[in-house]
Scaffold this active site. Sequence first.
Site, short mmCIF file in Angstrom:
data_model
loop_
_atom_site.label_atom_id
_atom_site.label_comp_id
_atom_site.label_asym_id
_atom_site.label_seq_id
_atom_site.Cartn_x
_atom_site.Cartn_y
_atom_site.Cartn_z
N CYS A 136 1.18 -1.68 0.44
CA CYS A 136 0.06 0.05 -0.42
C CYS A 136 0.74 0.94 0.22
CB CYS A 136 -0.85 -0.33 1.40
SG CYS A 136 -1.97 1.42 1.38
N CYS A 139 -0.31 4.03 1.99
CA CYS A 139 -0.32 4.03 3.14
C CYS A 139 1.00 4.51 3.93
CB CYS A 139 -0.64 2.60 3.72
SG CYS A 139 -2.03 1.52 3.18
N ASP A 140 2.36 3.52 3.54
CA ASP A 140 3.27 3.45 3.72
C ASP A 140 4.68 4.55 3.06
OD1 ASP A 140 2.39 2.09 4.82
OD2 ASP A 140 2.71 0.16 4.17
#
Length: 341
Positions: A136, A139-140
């Site tokens: 992701c 997200c990261d």
Amino acid sequence: MTEDVHDLVIAGSGIAGLSAAVYAARADLDPLLLEGDEPGGQLTLTTDVENYLGFPDGVGGMELVQRGKSQAEQFGAEFQHGRIESATLDGQPLELSLSTGDTIRTRALVVATGASARWVGAENEAELMGHGLSTCATCDGAFHRGDDVLVVGGGDSAMEEALFLAKFADSVTVVHRREELRASEIMADRVREHENVRVRWNTELEAIHGSQEEGVTGATLVSHPDGFPREKAESGTDVERETVDVGGVFYAVGHTPNTEFLDGTGVERDGEGYVRTRTDETGRPTTNTAVNGVFAAGDVADPAYRQAITAAGTGSMAALDAEQFLETLAEEAQSPVETPA
Ligand SMILES: Cc1cc2nc3c(=O)[nH]c(=O)nc-3n(C[C@H](O)[C@H](O)[C@H](O)COP(=O)(O)OP(=O)(O)OC[C@H]3O[C@@H](n4cnc5c(N)ncnc54)[C@H](O)[C@@H]3O)c2cc1C
């Protein structure tokens, strides 16, 4: 019919489940929506959605699902944490066992459980997932400011992940095992034109280096001019190996439908696990599955399109189909078929 039996449970809080919840709540079905392990679903993994009708300037994926949730709640839909682990669907009421230990009974079920990201089977991936290895970018990605990162894959998701990561990382290398991308032309062009993104053709990720303390520090890549180098290496063909310094690896190699909980239930699935929906007696497509009272919507039943707008569309269809099913069920309960003496 007892109070502890819901009329309608919707499994999944992605855009398909949310759309079903809006329609069902407006029809006074008091739907209960089970959020699963990924509240909001896959759209929470993306920043800009530019192809969802009604948002000419685009909309954030997270914003889109949050708006959907508010809309569903406004009409009375209820949300509950938990994932369905198994289901007994061979008669009324349907019974669902949740990861929370609860058992829920319902007359109708919409399966909108989407699909999960696939892993590629590189060495150390289990150890490093969440420690520099991710599925992701949204997200990261921000953890990788100034890093060189790899993206594994060749479809639209991989291109989106690469372009998103290029906002943070110094360089993004897309590793693709063939010599042409599966991505749409528009996405492939954006990647080709981006100065910080390059594609390594006929190359695969073999191993990821690092530790949970240090995170990802490097990766071993294998290449062969005819593509599919890992397959070739396994069959004894010589391949080129190179270790590169990278601070992050992102997988973007597709998804597996989340349908394990349907094992043994009679709900038909295809070879990949996607739920098969049925046409009615006139040939009209429906969201009905092979089991009475169970409907499917969104990516979980869609190996072809897998778009937010198609998921929302089939979500609304599933709610309408469920509503009709519940009406028939209520009519049958009021005038039971008489059995001959
Ligand atoms: C990075 C990325 C970018 C994308 N960009 C776009 C875009 O720009 N435009 C576009 O149209 N589409 C885009 N998509 C595709 C889009 O996100 C999907 O088509 C859409 O989210 C599918 O919705 P869904 O509700 O079917 O499933 P999902 O969004 O996958 O939601 C599934 C839900 O089911 C829940 N769940 C899973 N298993 C269970 C269980 N056993 N019990 C209960 N709940 C369960 C999960 O927690 C989740 O809430 C993108 C996808 C990704 C990954």
